[in-house]
Design an enzyme around this catalytic site. Structure first.
Site, short mmCIF file in Angstrom:
data_model
loop_
_atom_site.label_atom_id
_atom_site.label_comp_id
_atom_site.label_asym_id
_atom_site.label_seq_id
_atom_site.Cartn_x
_atom_site.Cartn_y
_atom_site.Cartn_z
N SER A 147 -27.17 -50.69 12.33
CA SER A 147 -27.53 -49.52 11.51
C SER A 147 -27.44 -49.92 10.05
O SER A 147 -26.72 -50.86 9.69
CB SER A 147 -26.55 -48.38 11.80
OG SER A 147 -26.69 -47.34 10.85
N TYR A 160 -18.07 -45.31 13.22
CA TYR A 160 -19.46 -45.75 13.36
C TYR A 160 -19.77 -46.89 12.40
O TYR A 160 -20.31 -47.93 12.81
CB TYR A 160 -20.40 -44.56 13.10
CG TYR A 160 -21.85 -44.85 13.40
CD1 TYR A 160 -22.32 -44.80 14.70
CD2 TYR A 160 -22.75 -45.16 12.39
CE1 TYR A 160 -23.66 -45.06 15.00
CE2 TYR A 160 -24.08 -45.42 12.67
CZ TYR A 160 -24.53 -45.36 13.97
OH TYR A 160 -25.85 -45.62 14.25
#
Length: 255
Positions: A147, A160
């Site tokens: 990401s 995350y």
């Protein structure tokens, strides 16, 4: 360069979490490029339905496997069943992922462990299970879904961001360890894409506007806008590329 270098005829791709969202888009794209595919979900019905959609829409061979990718025994069975059914594994797409949004001081240990296990431990386990087959055939493509938040940070994404940053580093180690076997490892780092995982942000007017303000292109990405890079990394066209992490984020991290 001939466009034939992007052709995946005869290749077999395994996509974790490949039955919905980005994973299903990826699986269909790989099948459309010529690959046979195996897709996974924790839910057996979703796995079967995802495979059925791929077969009907692309005409390619597809199987669905019920797998918890954080469980080593299930992951090993997943790799073995894919080879048994489809003959080989040429492409591994570590796509399964999860996000739990909380401030650090409110973050419970169970949520932290869930995110780390799904986003970082699972790609490690899946690669360990699949790469021995790739070594035997002296060919492989590993594509990890990281990401842009593996390179920058946002509040309430501690687990995350940590997991996706770790996945970028893991990708580099994979690339170094397996290059001699003609196996490449690269990471795709999406920015804001309109997926089910991001629905909670899109549906929040304030949060959505915050994201739009940081996007040079001023819109969320369409999942299909990731498939060109996916096919490149899965094909012969990327044979000299390994250990790289490529951000596709509408210009967010350019600022």
């Amino acid at each position: 360069m001939s466009l034939n270098t992007f052709n995946l005829d005869g290749r077999v791709a395994l996509i974790t979490g490949g039955c919905q969202g980005l994973g299903l888009v990826f699986a269909k794209a790989l099948a459309e490029a010529g690959a046979s595919v195996a897709v996974t979900s924790r839910d057996e019905a979703k796995a079967s339905e995802g495979a059925r959609q791929i077969r009907e829409e692309t005409g390619q061979q597809a199987i669905g496997l019920a797998v918890d990718v954080t469980d080593v025994e299930q992951v090993q069975r997943m790799a073995a069943e894919t080879v048994q059914s489809l003959g080989r594994i040429d492409i591994l797409v570590n796509n399964a992922g999860i996000n739990v949004r909380k401030p650090i001081l409110e973050y419970d240990e169970a949520s932290w462990d869930l995110v780390q296990s799904t986003n970082l431990k699972a790609p490690f386990l899946c690669a360990k299970a699949v790469v021995p087959f790739m070594i035997k055939q002296a060919y492989g493509r590993i594509i990890n879904l990281s990401s842009m938040l593996g390179t920058i940070a946002l509040p309430e994404r501690s687990a995350y961001c940590s997991s996706k940053g770790g996945l970028i580093q893991l990708t580099k180690v994979m690339a170094l360890e397996w290059a001699e076997h003609h196996i490449t490892a690269n990471a795709i780092c999406p920015g804001p894409f309109a997926t089910e995982l991001n629905k909670v942000v899109i549906d929040n007017q304030v949060a959505n506007q915050f994201f739009l303000n940081h996007l040079a292109i001023k819109r969320w990405g369409n999942p299909n806008e990731l498939t060109g890079l996916l096919i490149y990394l899965a094909s012969e066209a990327s044979s000299y590329m390994t250990g790289s992490s490529i951000v596709i984020d509408g210009g967010w991290t350019a600022q």
